[in-house]
Design an enzyme around this catalytic site. Structure first.
Site, short mmCIF file in Angstrom:
data_model
loop_
_atom_site.label_atom_id
_atom_site.label_comp_id
_atom_site.label_asym_id
_atom_site.label_seq_id
_atom_site.Cartn_x
_atom_site.Cartn_y
_atom_site.Cartn_z
N ASP A 145 -12.35 -3.68 -1.81
CA ASP A 145 -13.32 -4.78 -1.97
C ASP A 145 -14.69 -4.39 -1.45
O ASP A 145 -14.83 -3.55 -0.56
CB ASP A 145 -12.83 -6.03 -1.22
CG ASP A 145 -12.49 -5.75 0.23
OD1 ASP A 145 -11.44 -5.13 0.48
OD2 ASP A 145 -13.29 -6.12 1.10
N GLU B 259 0.84 -1.21 0.00
CA GLU B 259 0.00 0.00 0.00
C GLU B 259 0.87 1.25 0.00
O GLU B 259 0.53 2.28 -0.59
CB GLU B 259 -0.86 0.06 1.28
CG GLU B 259 -1.96 -0.95 1.39
CD GLU B 259 -2.57 -0.98 2.80
OE1 GLU B 259 -3.71 -1.44 2.92
OE2 GLU B 259 -1.91 -0.56 3.78
N1 ADE Z 1 -8.84 -3.91 4.16
C1 ADE Z 1 -9.23 -3.95 2.88
N2 ADE Z 1 -10.41 -4.60 2.75
C2 ADE Z 1 -10.78 -4.98 4.00
C3 ADE Z 1 -11.89 -5.69 4.53
N3 ADE Z 1 -12.86 -6.15 3.76
N4 ADE Z 1 -11.92 -5.91 5.86
C4 ADE Z 1 -10.93 -5.45 6.66
N5 ADE Z 1 -9.86 -4.79 6.21
C5 ADE Z 1 -9.77 -4.54 4.90
#
Ligand code: ADE
Length: 234
Positions: free
Chosen positions: A199, A13
Site C-alpha cells: 500500500d 504472506e
Molecule cells: N504492512 C503493510 N502495509 C503497512 C502499513 N501501511 N503500515 C504498517 N504495516 C504495514
C-alpha cells in the site's frame, strides 16, 4: 551449509513462500504455549526454518506487531541456532519511493517511528537503530530498492508518525522488523529485511483497503524473491 531463519508475521504472506521453498510443518512444540507455527526444509545450500507469529486464540487472527515478533524470534533462535535471520513480509511505502509489490531491503539500521520517549538516553534507545546485513551480491539480478525500514504497531499513519518516518528517511513502513532486528542483534546474528509493498501510505485510499487488495500480489512477489536471494547467498 548456512542455517537461515525466516520470520514472518502473517500466514497469508507466508503460504506462497512455504510452497515455493517446499518447507514442511514442524510438529507442535510442547514448551511453547501459544505456538509459533514452524516449517523446515533445505533449499540450495541452506537449512531453513520459517517461523510464524501464530494466531491469537481469542480473535483468530495473525499476531502481527512487535510483541509476538520478538517472542517468535527469540524462541526460534533457541530452537534452531541460525547464522542468518531474514524478516520477510509486506510494508507500506510512499508512492514516490516504490510501486505496489516492489521489493525493499535495507543497508541501514531499522528504526521505530512510534516509540517516543523524551528522556535523555531513552530517546535514542526508543528509536531502535538495529543493524542490517545487506550484501549487494545477495540481490544480484533481483530488482529491489534500498531504504530505511521503519516499524510501528499501527497500520494507519497519524501525523506524528509521518513526521518521524520522514525525519528518519523511512522507506518501508511495517510492524515487526525492528523487534526482530533487536533480537537478532542480541544474539549477534546477521539480519536482513525483505519487504514487498502492499500500500501507498500517502494516497487517499485507506491503507487497510489497499493492503487487502494487494496482499496476494505482494506475497507472491516475496515467494519469487526469497528463493532467488537464497540462491545468491553462498
Ligand atoms: N504492512 C503493510 N502495509 C503497512 C502499513 N501501511 N503500515 C504498517 N504495516 C504495514
Amino acid at each position: 551449509m548456512k542455517k537461515t531463519l525466516i520470520i514472518m508475521a502473517m500466514e497469508a504472506e507466508a503460504r506462497p513462500v512455504i510452497e515455493k521453498l517446499g518447507l514442511k510443518p514442524v510438529a507442535d512444540q510442547q514448551n511453547l504455549n501459544g505456538g509459533f507455527p514452524r516449517y523446515r526444509g533445505g533449499f540450495n545450500d541452506h537449512a531453513i526454518m520459517l517461523s510464524l507469529n501464530g494466531k491469537c486464540p481469542v480473535h483468530q487472527v495473525d499476531r502481527i506487531g512487535t510483541e509476538y515478533a520478538a517472542l517468535n524470534t527469540q524462541s526460534a533462535i533457541l530452537a534452531f541456532q541460525p547464522s542468518l535471520i531474514i524478516n520477510a513480509g509486506t510494508c507500506g511505502a510512499f508512492a514516490r519511493d516504490a510501486n505496489i509489490a516492489d521489493i525493499i531491503t535495507s543497508n541501514q539500521p531499522v528504526v521505530y517511528h512510534d516509540h517516543r520517549v523524551a528522556l535523555e538516553g531513552f530517546d535514542r534507545f526508543a528509536e531502535g537503530h538495529y543493524p542490517t546485513a545487506y550484501h549487494p551480491e545477495y540481490f544480484a539480478g533481483i530488482p529491489h530498492k534500498l531504504g530505511v525500514v521503519t516499524t510501528g504497531n499501527s497500520l494507519d499513519m497519524p501525523e506524528i508518525d509521518e513526521q518521524r518516518i520522514i525525519a528518519n528517511k523511512g522507506m518501508a513502513k511495517e510492524m515487526e522488523c525492528a523487534a526482530i532486528a533487536s533480537v537478532a542483534a542480541l544474539y549477534d546474528i546477521e539480519f536482513l529485511p525483505i519487504k514487498s509493498v502492499t500500500d501507498h501510505i500517502d494516497v487517499e485510499v485507506d491503507n487497510a483497503e489497499q493492503f487487502l487488495q494487494n496482499l496476494q500480489q505482494a506475497s507472491q512477489r516475496l515467494s519469487e524473491v526469497l528463493p532467488a536471494v537464497l540462491n545468491n547467498i553462498q
